[in-house]
Design a protein around this motif. Structure first.
Motif, PDB file in Angstrom:
ATOM      1  N   GLU A  71       0.838  -1.207   0.000  1.00 43.03           N
ATOM      2  CA  GLU A  71       0.000   0.000   0.000  1.00 43.03           C
ATOM      3  C   GLU A  71       0.873   1.257   0.000  1.00 43.03           C
ATOM      4  N   PRO A 101      -4.739  10.894   2.646  1.00 40.38           N
ATOM      5  CA  PRO A 101      -4.693   9.591   3.341  1.00 40.38           C
ATOM      6  C   PRO A 101      -4.019   8.475   2.545  1.00 40.38           C
ATOM      7  N   LEU A 102      -4.179   8.474   1.226  1.00 38.94           N
ATOM      8  CA  LEU A 102      -3.590   7.392   0.430  1.00 38.94           C
ATOM      9  C   LEU A 102      -2.065   7.469   0.367  1.00 38.94           C
ATOM     10  N   GLN A 104      -0.174   8.082   3.118  1.00 41.16           N
ATOM     11  CA  GLN A 104       0.335   7.989   4.487  1.00 41.16           C
ATOM     12  C   GLN A 104       1.455   6.964   4.642  1.00 41.16           C
ATOM     13  N   ARG A 105       1.512   5.971   3.786  1.00 44.56           N
ATOM     14  CA  ARG A 105       2.566   4.951   3.904  1.00 44.56           C
ATOM     15  C   ARG A 105       3.722   5.195   2.936  1.00 44.56           C
ATOM     16  N   LEU A 328      -4.951   1.296   4.376  1.00 41.97           N
ATOM     17  CA  LEU A 328      -5.368   2.633   3.951  1.00 41.97           C
ATOM     18  C   LEU A 328      -6.877   2.698   3.769  1.00 41.97           C
ATOM     19  N   ASN A 329      -7.420   3.869   4.064  1.00 39.33           N
ATOM     20  CA  ASN A 329      -8.857   4.108   3.911  1.00 39.33           C
ATOM     21  C   ASN A 329      -9.083   4.921   2.645  1.00 39.33           C
ATOM     22  N   TRP A 330      -9.626   4.280   1.634  1.00 42.33           N
ATOM     23  CA  TRP A 330      -9.815   4.941   0.342  1.00 42.33           C
ATOM     24  C   TRP A 330     -10.943   5.959   0.359  1.00 42.33           C
TER      25      TRP A 330
END
Length: 341
Positions: A71, A101-102, A104-105, A328-330
């Motif tokens: 991710e 948010p997408l 974050q990693r 992750l929260n899409w």
């Protein structure tokens, strides 16, 4: 000044670190060019960038398996907007948005850097903004030219269109410079941007590098390249390539609250300290590390970014997800960000 995104892409296309075999890759890079979304007058439009990013990530995650393995934890993106992947030029609104948010990693390569700030992830790589190497080269003057200007600055003190009262733009620091020193003979400061701007910097001892809407600006690059001691006025700024550039030794750091005492602080710096800073600034390797030249050169900003990525290797095992695992929260973020690009 946002062009690092484009030049990094060009550099990697012909770099020996690139592989065409994804199974060999330590990192994956996706050029998206969010900073090329401009108004008709050439100003950046960061507000649509989240939609561009989401659409690009949707594409790579549904076309190839590599994003889904981590991710994005083994992917990097260049995000040179004012507040990086928070995608807004005003700090208050950037903080409210937070990093997309997408992302974050992922590892973010960004010009924005400020300690303890929501728009700077731990592990991000802070880079200098783009400044045109060839253009600056053509404005070089003899190195033995006397530095007859004590303090130099050209730029806005107030952003009358977005902050008419002057208290929000640059957190009031630029307004304080103007109000305190506009009539001081030691200070050559103005909103005018003369054709001799680069030459003037080479005739100055100190060059002011205050924050604007964001803490960073191209003046930092210009000051280093032209051997002018950067006077950094931006509380908690994270500067680029701190392992290659000894910022504390070449620059002067002024707290924003101390701007009214700027003249006293600078005049009190002993001549031997000034000379030591100037000698360090004269080092060609230091100048090169702040630039994105075409073609690339050893030790330049491209290679400093590669060094930063290499230091993050090998990836720890916990970056690789188990089959079917999602982190992750899409659907997180403002509704407007969900529209396809």
């Amino acid at each position: 000044m946002f062009a690092a995104e484009i030049y990094m892409h060009r550099f990697l296309l012909s770099s020996p670190v690139r592989t065409l075999n994804p199974e060999e890759a330590d990192w994956f890079y996706t050029p998206i060019y969010t900073t090329c979304d401009l108004t008709p007058t050439g100003l950046p439009l960061p507000f649509k960038s989240p939609r561009m990013m989401r659409s690009a990530i949707q594409l790579i995650s549904t076309t190839w398996p590599y994003w889904n393995r981590t991710e994005g934890a083994d992917h990097f993106f260049v995000v040179p907007h004012d507040f990086g992947a928070c995608f807004h030029y005003q700090e208050e609104k950037a903080i409210e948005r937070g990093i997309l948010p997408l992302l974050q990693r992922a590892t973010l390569v960004q010009t924005f850097g400020q300690r303890n700030h929501v728009c700077l992830n731990e592990g991000s790589i802070t880079i200098p903004p783009y400044a045109p190497p060839q253009k600056m080269q053509t404005h070089q003057i003899p190195v033995d030219t006397p530095r007859s200007i004590f303090v130099y600055f050209r730029g806005l003190f107030y952003d009358v269109n977005n902050d008419p009262e002057g208290g929000y733009y640059a957190r009031g620091a630029r307004a304080a410079v103007w109000e305190n020193f506009k009539n001081n003979p030691l200070f050559d400061i103005s909103t005018d941007h003369p054709t001799t701007y680069y030459e003037d910097m080479q005739r100055a001892i100190f060059c002011l590098c205050p924050l604007g809407w964001a803490p960073w600006s191209p003046r930092l690059v210009e000051a280093v390249v032209f051997g002018c001691i950067p006077v950094i006025i931006a509380d908690d700024i994270v500067l680029p390539f701190a392992d290659a550039i000894p910022w504390e030794e070449i620059g002067v750091f002024i707290d924003e609250k101390d701007v009214p005492n700027l003249d006293t602080i600078l005049v009190s710096i002993p001549p031997d300290v000034i000379l030591r800073k100037q000698r360090l600034l004269a080092n060609p390797t230091m100048k090169r590390s702040m630039l994105f030249p075409q073609p690339a050169q050893p030790g330049d900003a491209f290679h400093q970014i590669l060094n930063g990525l290499a230091r993050k290797l090998p990836h720890s095992r916990n970056v690789f997800l188990k089959p079917g695992e999602k982190m992750l929260n899409w659907t997180a973020g403002p509704v407007g960000d969900m529209k396809p690009w």
